[in-house]
Motif scaffolding. Sequence first.
Motif, PDB file in Angstrom:
ATOM      1  N   ALA A   1      34.570  42.998  26.630  1.00 42.21           N
ATOM      2  CA  ALA A   1      35.468  44.082  26.263  1.00 42.21           C
ATOM      3  C   ALA A   1      34.755  45.418  26.420  1.00 42.21           C
ATOM      4  N   ILE A   2      35.522  46.415  26.822  1.00 40.23           N
ATOM      5  CA  ILE A   2      35.073  47.803  26.880  1.00 40.23           C
ATOM      6  C   ILE A   2      36.062  48.599  26.043  1.00 40.23           C
ATOM      7  N   VAL A   3      35.567  49.298  25.023  1.00 41.74           N
ATOM      8  CA  VAL A   3      36.446  50.033  24.112  1.00 41.74           C
ATOM      9  C   VAL A   3      36.188  51.522  24.265  1.00 41.74           C
ATOM     10  N   LEU A   4      37.259  52.279  24.518  1.00 41.65           N
ATOM     11  CA  LEU A   4      37.165  53.736  24.619  1.00 41.65           C
ATOM     12  C   LEU A   4      37.726  54.384  23.362  1.00 41.65           C
ATOM     13  N   ARG A   5      37.173  55.534  23.042  1.00 36.47           N
ATOM     14  CA  ARG A   5      37.693  56.380  21.960  1.00 36.47           C
ATOM     15  C   ARG A   5      37.497  57.826  22.377  1.00 36.47           C
ATOM     16  N   ALA A   6      38.603  58.561  22.466  1.00 37.13           N
ATOM     17  CA  ALA A   6      38.558  59.982  22.813  1.00 37.13           C
ATOM     18  C   ALA A   6      37.768  60.230  24.102  1.00 37.13           C
ATOM     19  N   GLY A   7      37.983  59.372  25.089  1.00 35.73           N
ATOM     20  CA  GLY A   7      37.379  59.564  26.393  1.00 35.73           C
ATOM     21  C   GLY A   7      35.947  59.097  26.533  1.00 35.73           C
ATOM     22  N   ARG A   8      35.383  58.581  25.463  1.00 37.03           N
ATOM     23  CA  ARG A   8      33.989  58.137  25.494  1.00 37.03           C
ATOM     24  C   ARG A   8      33.894  56.640  25.206  1.00 37.03           C
ATOM     25  N   LEU A   9      32.774  56.043  25.591  1.00 32.24           N
ATOM     26  CA  LEU A   9      32.549  54.633  25.319  1.00 32.24           C
ATOM     27  C   LEU A   9      32.260  54.442  23.838  1.00 32.24           C
ATOM     28  N   ALA A  10      33.086  53.608  23.185  1.00 33.33           N
ATOM     29  CA  ALA A  10      32.872  53.307  21.771  1.00 33.33           C
ATOM     30  C   ALA A  10      32.115  51.999  21.591  1.00 33.33           C
ATOM     31  N   TRP A  11      32.344  51.041  22.507  1.00 31.75           N
ATOM     32  CA  TRP A  11      31.664  49.742  22.407  1.00 31.75           C
ATOM     33  C   TRP A  11      31.869  48.991  23.702  1.00 31.75           C
ATOM     34  N   GLN A  12      30.873  48.211  24.090  1.00 31.58           N
ATOM     35  CA  GLN A  12      31.036  47.268  25.192  1.00 31.58           C
ATOM     36  C   GLN A  12      30.148  46.066  24.948  1.00 31.58           C
ATOM     37  N   GLY A  13      30.603  44.897  25.377  1.00 29.87           N
ATOM     38  CA  GLY A  13      29.792  43.712  25.202  1.00 29.87           C
ATOM     39  C   GLY A  13      30.591  42.449  25.414  1.00 29.87           C
ATOM     40  N   PRO A  14      29.915  41.299  25.365  1.00 23.75           N
ATOM     41  CA  PRO A  14      30.594  40.012  25.549  1.00 23.75           C
ATOM     42  C   PRO A  14      31.404  39.649  24.310  1.00 23.75           C
ATOM     43  N   LEU A  15      32.433  38.825  24.523  1.00 23.71           N
ATOM     44  CA  LEU A  15      33.253  38.316  23.436  1.00 23.71           C
ATOM     45  C   LEU A  15      32.971  36.834  23.257  1.00 23.71           C
ATOM     46  N   SER A  16      32.790  36.415  22.040  1.00 25.09           N
ATOM     47  CA  SER A  16      32.604  35.003  21.727  1.00 25.09           C
ATOM     48  C   SER A  16      33.835  34.495  21.004  1.00 25.09           C
ATOM     49  N   PRO A  17      33.986  33.164  20.875  1.00 26.19           N
ATOM     50  CA  PRO A  17      35.129  32.630  20.137  1.00 26.19           C
ATOM     51  C   PRO A  17      35.187  33.132  18.696  1.00 26.19           C
ATOM     52  N   GLU A  18      34.048  33.542  18.149  1.00 21.34           N
ATOM     53  CA  GLU A  18      34.004  34.014  16.770  1.00 21.34           C
ATOM     54  C   GLU A  18      34.363  35.491  16.641  1.00 21.34           C
ATOM     55  N   THR A  19      34.427  36.205  17.756  1.00 20.07           N
ATOM     56  CA  THR A  19      34.717  37.635  17.704  1.00 20.07           C
ATOM     57  C   THR A  19      36.163  37.882  17.276  1.00 20.07           C
ATOM     58  N   ASP A  20      36.348  38.717  16.285  1.00 17.50           N
ATOM     59  CA  ASP A  20      37.682  39.175  15.897  1.00 17.50           C
ATOM     60  C   ASP A  20      37.891  40.517  16.586  1.00 17.50           C
ATOM     61  N   LEU A  21      38.577  40.484  17.731  1.00 10.14           N
ATOM     62  CA  LEU A  21      38.700  41.685  18.555  1.00 10.14           C
ATOM     63  C   LEU A  21      39.463  42.786  17.837  1.00 10.14           C
ATOM     64  N   GLU A  22      40.501  42.435  17.098  1.00 11.60           N
ATOM     65  CA  GLU A  22      41.267  43.452  16.379  1.00 11.60           C
ATOM     66  C   GLU A  22      40.397  44.136  15.328  1.00 11.60           C
ATOM     67  N   GLU A  23      39.596  43.369  14.609  1.00  9.54           N
ATOM     68  CA  GLU A  23      38.705  43.952  13.600  1.00  9.54           C
ATOM     69  C   GLU A  23      37.672  44.847  14.260  1.00  9.54           C
ATOM     70  N   LEU A  24      37.085  44.368  15.371  1.00 11.12           N
ATOM     71  CA  LEU A  24      36.105  45.175  16.105  1.00 11.12           C
ATOM     72  C   LEU A  24      36.734  46.470  16.595  1.00 11.12           C
ATOM     73  N   TYR A  25      37.928  46.358  17.145  1.00  9.06           N
ATOM     74  CA  TYR A  25      38.642  47.519  17.678  1.00  9.06           C
ATOM     75  C   TYR A  25      38.864  48.558  16.581  1.00  9.06           C
ATOM     76  N   MET A  26      39.353  48.121  15.432  1.00  8.25           N
ATOM     77  CA  MET A  26      39.627  49.055  14.341  1.00  8.25           C
ATOM     78  C   MET A  26      38.349  49.722  13.850  1.00  8.25           C
ATOM     79  N   GLU A  27      37.262  48.970  13.856  1.00  2.97           N
ATOM     80  CA  GLU A  27      35.991  49.504  13.363  1.00  2.97           C
ATOM     81  C   GLU A  27      35.449  50.589  14.286  1.00  2.97           C
ATOM     82  N   VAL A  28      35.468  50.343  15.588  1.00  3.39           N
ATOM     83  CA  VAL A  28      34.804  51.279  16.516  1.00  3.39           C
ATOM     84  C   VAL A  28      35.700  52.430  16.929  1.00  3.39           C
ATOM     85  N   THR A  29      37.012  52.344  16.684  1.00  2.00           N
ATOM     86  CA  THR A  29      37.917  53.444  17.039  1.00  2.00           C
ATOM     87  C   THR A  29      38.357  54.250  15.841  1.00  2.00           C
ATOM     88  N   ALA A  30      37.886  53.887  14.653  1.00  2.15           N
ATOM     89  CA  ALA A  30      38.288  54.607  13.425  1.00  2.15           C
ATOM     90  C   ALA A  30      37.787  56.046  13.446  1.00  2.15           C
TER      91      ALA A  30
END
Length: 228
Positions: free
Chosen positions: A199-228
Motif C-alpha cells: 500500500a501507498i498512502v497519500l495525505r495532502a500531496g505527500r507520502l504518509a506511509w508505504q509498505g507491504p501488507l500482511s494478513p494481520e494488517t488492518d488497512l482501515e486502521e492504518l489508513y485512519m492513523e496515518v491520514t489523521a
Amino acid sequence: MSAISVTHLGKSFGGVRAVDDLSFTVERGTLTAFIGPNGAGKTTTLRMILGLVTPTEGGAAIGGGPYRDLERPVSTVGAVLEATAFHPGLSARTHLEALRLAAGLEPGRVEHVLEQVDLTASAGRKVGGFSLGMRQRLALASALLGDPEILILDEPANGLDPEGMRWLRGFLRAYTHQGRTVLVSTHVLAEIQQIADHAIVLRAGRLAWQGPLSPETDLEELYMEVTA
C-alpha cells in the motif's frame, strides 16, 4: 528494475500544491493499493506517471523511463482513469475495434478482452445505455487491449455492485499471479485489503506511509492513523 518509480515528484496548480516531493516504487508482479483522502493528489500523480500532466518538479518512470519514451506503450501499460470517455452512439465492440485499429493490434484482441471483462453478451449494445458498472468494465477492456504488463487503475470499483466487486477482486489477483503489475487507486479499503501486496498512502500531496501488507494488517486502521 521497478515497474513504476516516482522520484521527488511535485505539481502545483497556481497557488495549490497538489503533489509535494513524492517518491515511491511499485515492484513487478505486485498489486499495490494507492490510497488517500479526496484531494490527496492520487489522480494527479497517476496522470503524471502516464505523461498526461507535466510535473512541476521530479519525475516518474515506467520500466526505467518516462511514458513518452516507451516503444510499445499499449503493450507495456494499460490505464483506466475514468469510465466516461465513450461515444454514446457506439457499441462496446465498435469502440474497442476503433482502439484496436489505431494501435495496430491483432483482430482477435477485441473478442478476447470482451470475454475477459464479461461483456461479450452486451458487446453489440450502445454504450449510451450502459450502467456505470458496465462502463467500468468497458474501460478495463480498453486498457487490456494491448495485453499490457502493467495496469494503472483509478477507482475501478466505482459503480460496481457486490458481484462486480468480487469479479474485479478475482480478476486483479489473477492478473498479478501471471507476474504482472497493478497499481490501483481506491477508497474501498475492505476490498483492496483482500488482494493487495503493498500500500501507498497519500495525505495532502505527500507520502504518509508505504509498505507491504500482511494478513494481520488492518488497512482501515492504518489508513485512519496515518491520514489523521
